[in-house]
Design a protein around this motif. Structure first.
Motif, mmCIF file in Angstrom:
data_model
loop_
_atom_site.group_PDB
_atom_site.id
_atom_site.type_symbol
_atom_site.label_atom_id
_atom_site.label_comp_id
_atom_site.label_asym_id
_atom_site.label_seq_id
_atom_site.Cartn_x
_atom_site.Cartn_y
_atom_site.Cartn_z
ATOM 1 N N THR A 1 -12.910 -15.354 11.063
ATOM 2 C CA THR A 1 -12.661 -15.901 9.729
ATOM 3 C C THR A 1 -13.008 -14.837 8.695
ATOM 4 O OG1 THR A 1 -13.144 -18.174 10.404
ATOM 5 C CG2 THR A 1 -13.256 -17.679 8.050
ATOM 6 N N ILE A 2 -12.047 -14.535 7.835
ATOM 7 C CA ILE A 2 -12.242 -13.537 6.775
ATOM 8 C C ILE A 2 -12.175 -14.242 5.427
ATOM 9 C CG2 ILE A 2 -11.354 -11.424 5.714
ATOM 10 C CD1 ILE A 2 -9.981 -10.831 8.423
ATOM 11 N N ASN A 3 -13.178 -14.035 4.594
ATOM 12 C CA ASN A 3 -13.191 -14.558 3.231
ATOM 13 C C ASN A 3 -13.229 -13.388 2.250
ATOM 14 O OD1 ASN A 3 -13.414 -17.490 3.703
ATOM 15 N ND2 ASN A 3 -15.394 -16.967 4.615
ATOM 16 N N GLY A 4 -12.386 -13.450 1.226
ATOM 17 C CA GLY A 4 -12.359 -12.358 0.262
ATOM 18 C C GLY A 4 -12.133 -12.845 -1.157
ATOM 19 N N VAL A 5 -12.651 -12.082 -2.109
ATOM 20 C CA VAL A 5 -12.466 -12.363 -3.532
ATOM 21 C C VAL A 5 -12.002 -11.084 -4.221
ATOM 22 C CG1 VAL A 5 -13.533 -13.086 -5.691
ATOM 23 C CG2 VAL A 5 -14.253 -14.137 -3.540
ATOM 24 N N TYR A 6 -10.828 -11.135 -4.848
ATOM 25 C CA TYR A 6 -10.353 -10.043 -5.695
ATOM 26 C C TYR A 6 -10.808 -10.344 -7.118
ATOM 27 C CZ TYR A 6 -7.276 -8.471 -1.904
ATOM 28 O OH TYR A 6 -6.781 -7.991 -0.708
ATOM 29 N N LYS A 7 -11.497 -9.394 -7.740
ATOM 30 C CA LYS A 7 -12.070 -9.671 -9.055
ATOM 31 C C LYS A 7 -11.942 -8.459 -9.983
ATOM 32 C CE LYS A 7 -16.832 -8.300 -7.924
ATOM 33 N NZ LYS A 7 -18.241 -8.736 -7.879
ATOM 34 N N ASP A 8 -12.041 -8.741 -11.282
ATOM 35 C CA ASP A 8 -11.998 -7.701 -12.326
ATOM 36 C C ASP A 8 -10.747 -6.832 -12.217
ATOM 37 O OD1 ASP A 8 -14.517 -8.569 -13.238
ATOM 38 O OD2 ASP A 8 -15.540 -7.285 -11.787
ATOM 39 N N LEU A 9 -9.630 -7.458 -11.861
ATOM 40 C CA LEU A 9 -8.399 -6.700 -11.661
ATOM 41 C C LEU A 9 -7.764 -6.315 -12.996
ATOM 42 C CD1 LEU A 9 -6.726 -8.694 -8.738
ATOM 43 C CD2 LEU A 9 -8.221 -6.686 -8.609
ATOM 44 N N VAL A 10 -7.458 -5.036 -13.133
ATOM 45 C CA VAL A 10 -6.769 -4.511 -14.314
ATOM 46 C C VAL A 10 -5.697 -3.540 -13.833
ATOM 47 C CG1 VAL A 10 -6.970 -3.207 -16.463
ATOM 48 C CG2 VAL A 10 -8.825 -4.726 -15.752
ATOM 49 N N LEU A 11 -4.500 -3.663 -14.383
ATOM 50 C CA LEU A 11 -3.395 -2.782 -14.025
ATOM 51 C C LEU A 11 -2.995 -1.909 -15.208
ATOM 52 C CD1 LEU A 11 -1.041 -5.148 -11.981
ATOM 53 C CD2 LEU A 11 -2.098 -3.050 -11.118
ATOM 54 N N ASP A 12 -2.677 -0.660 -14.907
ATOM 55 C CA ASP A 12 -2.084 0.243 -15.884
ATOM 56 C C ASP A 12 -0.672 0.574 -15.402
ATOM 57 O OD1 ASP A 12 -1.632 2.029 -17.931
ATOM 58 O OD2 ASP A 12 -2.981 3.589 -17.161
ATOM 59 N N ILE A 13 0.216 0.904 -16.337
ATOM 60 C CA ILE A 13 1.574 1.345 -15.995
ATOM 61 C C ILE A 13 1.694 2.779 -16.482
ATOM 62 C CG2 ILE A 13 4.036 0.862 -16.143
ATOM 63 C CD1 ILE A 13 3.382 -1.959 -16.990
ATOM 64 N N THR A 14 1.751 3.710 -15.555
ATOM 65 C CA THR A 14 1.651 5.122 -15.922
ATOM 66 C C THR A 14 2.992 5.818 -16.087
ATOM 67 O OG1 THR A 14 1.437 5.713 -13.580
ATOM 68 C CG2 THR A 14 -0.601 5.342 -14.820
ATOM 69 N N THR A 15 4.059 5.267 -15.506
ATOM 70 C CA THR A 15 5.377 5.890 -15.645
ATOM 71 C C THR A 15 6.440 4.810 -15.773
ATOM 72 O OG1 THR A 15 5.846 5.936 -13.259
ATOM 73 C CG2 THR A 15 4.684 7.841 -14.184
ATOM 74 N N GLY A 16 7.623 5.229 -16.216
ATOM 75 C CA GLY A 16 8.760 4.317 -16.267
ATOM 76 C C GLY A 16 9.271 4.100 -17.675
ATOM 77 N N THR A 17 10.466 3.524 -17.758
ATOM 78 C CA THR A 17 11.075 3.214 -19.045
ATOM 79 C C THR A 17 11.706 1.833 -19.001
ATOM 80 O OG1 THR A 17 13.238 4.144 -18.464
ATOM 81 C CG2 THR A 17 11.627 5.648 -19.457
ATOM 82 N N ALA A 18 12.001 1.307 -20.173
ATOM 83 C CA ALA A 18 12.746 0.055 -20.298
ATOM 84 C C ALA A 18 13.638 0.168 -21.526
ATOM 85 C CB ALA A 18 11.799 -1.129 -20.437
ATOM 86 N N GLN A 19 14.885 -0.256 -21.385
ATOM 87 C CA GLN A 19 15.828 -0.190 -22.495
ATOM 88 C C GLN A 19 16.863 -1.287 -22.324
ATOM 89 O OE1 GLN A 19 17.794 3.583 -22.936
ATOM 90 N NE2 GLN A 19 18.401 3.188 -25.046
#
Length: 258
Positions: free
Chosen positions: A127-145
């Motif tokens: 049995t594996i128990n896990g908690v993902y916490k304090d998650l923050v994402l950055d977007i370092t490349t790419g474009t949108a138009q």
């Protein structure tokens, strides 16, 4: 009279300068900030550890809302991700979650995962128990138009992003526990072709695959953000405004000397 005419010309020139530089042209890159709408932004987590698929610890523990900000440069209708974004997962209301037998015990987090089954080389049912916490994402490349196929976005987890975990055996008891950093873990958003940007609102569908030691994660959902800030006028614009004030003062003195 010549002084008055000269003052009029100075005022007109200063106003033209201020107007020209206060509003960026379509060819000028302008740093902008988008505000993430947490009511419209969420990511669902699926994954696997030691060959066992993630399940939820409690109802809703595999889905979280996200907020924060997205940073980039705006050039005409082209939005370019430049890094410096802070897209933050919100604490999951279905928690707190357990990391037993991790001595951290029960804690709040963004995602609570549980996996149960047989693992080659381990005794009994694991049995594996896990908690993902304090998650923050950055977007370092790419474009949108708008109306143009965007380039791919690279998403990177921030420094505090963490996975706390514990795993035990039905026959041998506690087998291990620990904390793992997701800092710097990155992947390409494979749904980049679906990104839309209309000049005010960014809709960013996310299909992100990340990997760690004996595990992987798939993050799927949509981040929606709106333009909230355009930089203040440049120093040239401020100079133009100063010239307007100077010209007005000169004009006033000219009238007094008549």
């Amino acid at each position: 009279m010549r002084k008055i005419q000269s003052s009029y010309k100075l005022i007109a020139s200063a106003l033209a300068l201020a107007a020209a530089v206060a509003v960026p042209t379509s060819a000028s890159a302008v740093a902008v900030t988008l505000n993430v709408n947490s009511a419209l932004s969420s990511l669902t987590l699926s994954g696997n550890a030691f060959g066992l698929n993630y399940g939820q610890q409690s109802a809703g523990s595999l889905s979280a809302s996200w907020g924060g900000t997205i940073s980039g440069d705006l050039t005409g209708g082209l939005f370019t991700f430049t890094g410096g974004s802070a897209i933050s997962a919100i604490v999951n209301p279905s928690g707190p979650f357990t990391t037993a037998p991790n001595p951290i015990g029960v804690e709040a987090g963004n995602y609570g995962v549980k996996a149960v089954g047989l693992v080659p080389g381990f005794p009994g049912v694991i049995t594996i128990n896990g908690v993902y916490k304090d998650l923050v994402l950055d977007i370092t490349t790419g474009t949108a138009q708008n109306g143009v196929a965007p380039t791919g976005q690279t998403l990177v987890f921030g420094a505090l992003s963490t996975l706390d975990y514990g795993y035990n055996s039905s026959t041998a008891g506690p087998l291990g526990a620990g904390s793992g950093s997701l800092s710097g873990v990155s992947g390409s958003d494979t749904s980049a072709s679906l990104v839309s940007w209309d000049g005010t609102t960014l809709s960013l569908p996310v299909t992100l695959h990340t990997t760690g030691s004996n595990r992987f994660e798939d993050w799927n959902g949509t981040i929606v953000a709106t333009l909230t800030q355009v930089p203040e006028p440049s120093s040239l614009a401020l100079l133009g405004i100063g010239l307007v004030g100077l010209a007005c003062a000169r004009f006033q003195r000219s009238r007094q000397n008549l």
